[in-house]
Design a protein around this motif. Structure first.
Motif, PDB file in Angstrom:
ATOM      1  N   VAL A  78       0.835  -1.207   0.000  1.00  0.00           N
ATOM      2  CA  VAL A  78       0.000   0.000   0.000  1.00  0.00           C
ATOM      3  C   VAL A  78       0.867   1.254   0.000  1.00  0.00           C
ATOM      4  CG1 VAL A  78      -1.711   1.328   1.300  1.00  0.00           C
ATOM      5  CG2 VAL A  78      -1.952  -1.158   1.102  1.00  0.00           C
ATOM      6  N   ASP A  79       1.876   1.277   0.859  1.00  0.00           N
ATOM      7  CA  ASP A  79       2.748   2.455   0.942  1.00  0.00           C
ATOM      8  C   ASP A  79       3.474   2.711  -0.377  1.00  0.00           C
ATOM      9  OD1 ASP A  79       2.031   2.786   3.587  1.00  0.00           O
ATOM     10  OD2 ASP A  79       3.731   1.629   4.355  1.00  0.00           O
ATOM     11  N   LYS A 261      -0.504   8.496 -20.151  1.00  0.00           N
ATOM     12  CA  LYS A 261      -1.380   9.208 -19.213  1.00  0.00           C
ATOM     13  C   LYS A 261      -1.823   8.252 -18.110  1.00  0.00           C
ATOM     14  CE  LYS A 261      -4.222  12.220 -20.824  1.00  0.00           C
ATOM     15  NZ  LYS A 261      -5.383  12.884 -21.489  1.00  0.00           N
ATOM     16  N   TRP A 262      -1.368   8.516 -16.898  1.00  0.00           N
ATOM     17  CA  TRP A 262      -1.756   7.688 -15.746  1.00  0.00           C
ATOM     18  C   TRP A 262      -3.050   8.267 -15.170  1.00  0.00           C
ATOM     19  CZ3 TRP A 262       0.785   3.299 -14.120  1.00  0.00           C
ATOM     20  CH2 TRP A 262       0.289   2.725 -12.943  1.00  0.00           C
ATOM     21  N   ILE A 269      -6.829   2.207  -7.388  1.00  0.00           N
ATOM     22  CA  ILE A 269      -6.096   0.946  -7.569  1.00  0.00           C
ATOM     23  C   ILE A 269      -6.312   0.023  -6.376  1.00  0.00           C
ATOM     24  CG2 ILE A 269      -3.792  -0.064  -7.728  1.00  0.00           C
ATOM     25  CD1 ILE A 269      -2.956   2.461  -9.267  1.00  0.00           C
ATOM     26  N   LEU A 270      -6.171   0.567  -5.183  1.00  0.00           N
ATOM     27  CA  LEU A 270      -6.318  -0.256  -3.977  1.00  0.00           C
ATOM     28  C   LEU A 270      -7.751  -0.762  -3.821  1.00  0.00           C
ATOM     29  CD1 LEU A 270      -4.132   1.883  -1.540  1.00  0.00           C
ATOM     30  CD2 LEU A 270      -3.513  -0.281  -2.649  1.00  0.00           C
ATOM     31  N   ARG A 274      -8.878  -4.644  -3.779  1.00  0.00           N
ATOM     32  CA  ARG A 274      -9.691  -5.131  -2.662  1.00  0.00           C
ATOM     33  C   ARG A 274     -10.914  -5.881  -3.180  1.00  0.00           C
ATOM     34  NH1 ARG A 274     -14.062  -3.458   0.453  1.00  0.00           N
ATOM     35  NH2 ARG A 274     -13.934  -4.102   2.664  1.00  0.00           N
ATOM     36  N   ARG A 275     -11.582  -5.327  -4.206  1.00  0.00           N
ATOM     37  CA  ARG A 275     -12.757  -6.008  -4.768  1.00  0.00           C
ATOM     38  C   ARG A 275     -12.366  -7.360  -5.352  1.00  0.00           C
ATOM     39  NH1 ARG A 275     -13.829  -0.703  -6.609  1.00  0.00           N
ATOM     40  NH2 ARG A 275     -12.972  -1.211  -8.665  1.00  0.00           N
ATOM     41  N   PHE A 276     -11.223  -7.399  -6.032  1.00  0.00           N
ATOM     42  CA  PHE A 276     -10.763  -8.657  -6.615  1.00  0.00           C
ATOM     43  C   PHE A 276     -10.483  -9.688  -5.522  1.00  0.00           C
ATOM     44  CE2 PHE A 276      -7.305 -11.466  -7.930  1.00  0.00           C
ATOM     45  CZ  PHE A 276      -7.825 -11.988  -9.099  1.00  0.00           C
ATOM     46  N   CYS A 277      -9.825  -9.269  -4.460  1.00  0.00           N
ATOM     47  CA  CYS A 277      -9.506 -10.201  -3.373  1.00  0.00           C
ATOM     48  C   CYS A 277     -10.763 -10.724  -2.695  1.00  0.00           C
ATOM     49  CB  CYS A 277      -8.597  -9.514  -2.350  1.00  0.00           C
ATOM     50  SG  CYS A 277      -6.936  -9.159  -2.954  1.00  0.00           S
TER      51      CYS A 277
END
Length: 291
Positions: A78-79, A261-262, A269-270, A274-277
């Protein structure tokens, strides 16, 4: 309304039979194979392949397809994501952010027979087999602000070559700018020689990507473009030809460079991970309870 007469022949396969077909698809495997096909499932259920196709299509089942995934187990994931994405979306002033990595073991390949060029009604054709003429490794640094590439090919990809490439970057970046370098955890990047090199240059700031998360390093997108547009279909009879082709591609890109372009923030992203996990855990729990 469901009970009203409708045109056409009445449905021959009921809800229970459809549910059984779905259960077979999801919970069983055919003998001697890793996944069901239309014909193998048709033989198993005594339905026509077209019927199986309609059932699978209605429930978005595609047994013939598979995808890969890899979740990072980095305790500082995360960091690191917040740190690197923060650099992309809000770069520091008076600084250059560079995404650095090496594309190692690029093969110089020549086809065993002449290429047949594209013509009306016929796509380009090439022999499936090839002759190897050695390998090279490309070290590249992507400037996220401009999209320009600093690149250099070396015969090997040790810390010795990496230090030489860092020297090349040092010479190319104006001395009044700080340098923020994003790179992965490859052993070459963490040797004592490299650590000492960074320690002597306070304007350099190192940001390591999380383990198993190369997607966060923007230079990987450049490597994908290089593979698709130059290496994959190229014919190279020596490493010299291959390196010339690579540097020609870099020069062409730099002459009309555009940054990637990000768009996703660290929170986006997090949240997605989380939804995937959560979905994966739910699938695993359901699968275990079914057994």
């Amino acid at each position: 309304m469901y009970d009203e007469p409708r045109p056409g022949a009445p449905r021959k396969i009921g809800d229970e039979a459809i549910a059984d077909t779905i259960r077979l698809t999801l919970e069983t495997l055919p003998e001697g194979a890793t996944h069901w096909s239309l014909r193998s499932m048709a033989r198993r259920t005594n339905y026509a392949p077209s019927t199986i196709h309609r059932i699978w299509q209605a429930f978005s089942l595609k047994p013939h397809r598979t995808e890969t995934f890899k979740l990072s187990t980095d305790p500082l994931f995360v960091d690191k994501v917040r740190d690197i994405v923060g650099l992309y979306m809000a770069p520091p002033e008076r600084a250059m952010v560079l995404c650095v990595d090496e594309k190692s073991q690029i093969q110089a390949l020549d086809r065993t027979q002449p290429l047949l060029p594209m013509r009306p009604g016929q796509i380009e054709r090439r022999s499936h087999d090839y002759t190897r003429h050695g390998t090279t490794s490309l070290f590249a640094a992507l400037d996220i602000a401009t999209g320009k590439i600093i690149g250099k090919c070396y015969p090997r990809h040790r810390s010795t070559e990496f230090r030489k490439f860092l020297d090349r970057i040092e010479d190319a970046v104006p001395s009044d700018l700080d340098i923020h370098i994003v790179m992965d955890n490859y052993a070459t990047h963490k040797t004592q020689v490299i650590r000492d090199w960074f320690a002597k240059r306070p304007r350099w700031h190192v940001h390591f990507t999380p383990t198993s998360a190369s997607w966060i390093n923007q230079v990987e997108r450049f490597f994908a473009m290089l593979t698709e547009k130059q290496i994959q279909r190229g014919v190279h009879r020596s490493t010299t030809e291959l390196e010339t082709a690579i540097h020609t591609f870099i020069d062409a890109r730099n002459s009309d460079a555009k940054p990637f372009k990000w768009t996703k923030s660290a929170d986006d992203i997090l949240a997605s991970i989380r939804r995937f996990c959560l979905a994966t855990n739910q699938i695993m729990e359901t699968s275990e309870s079914g057994h």
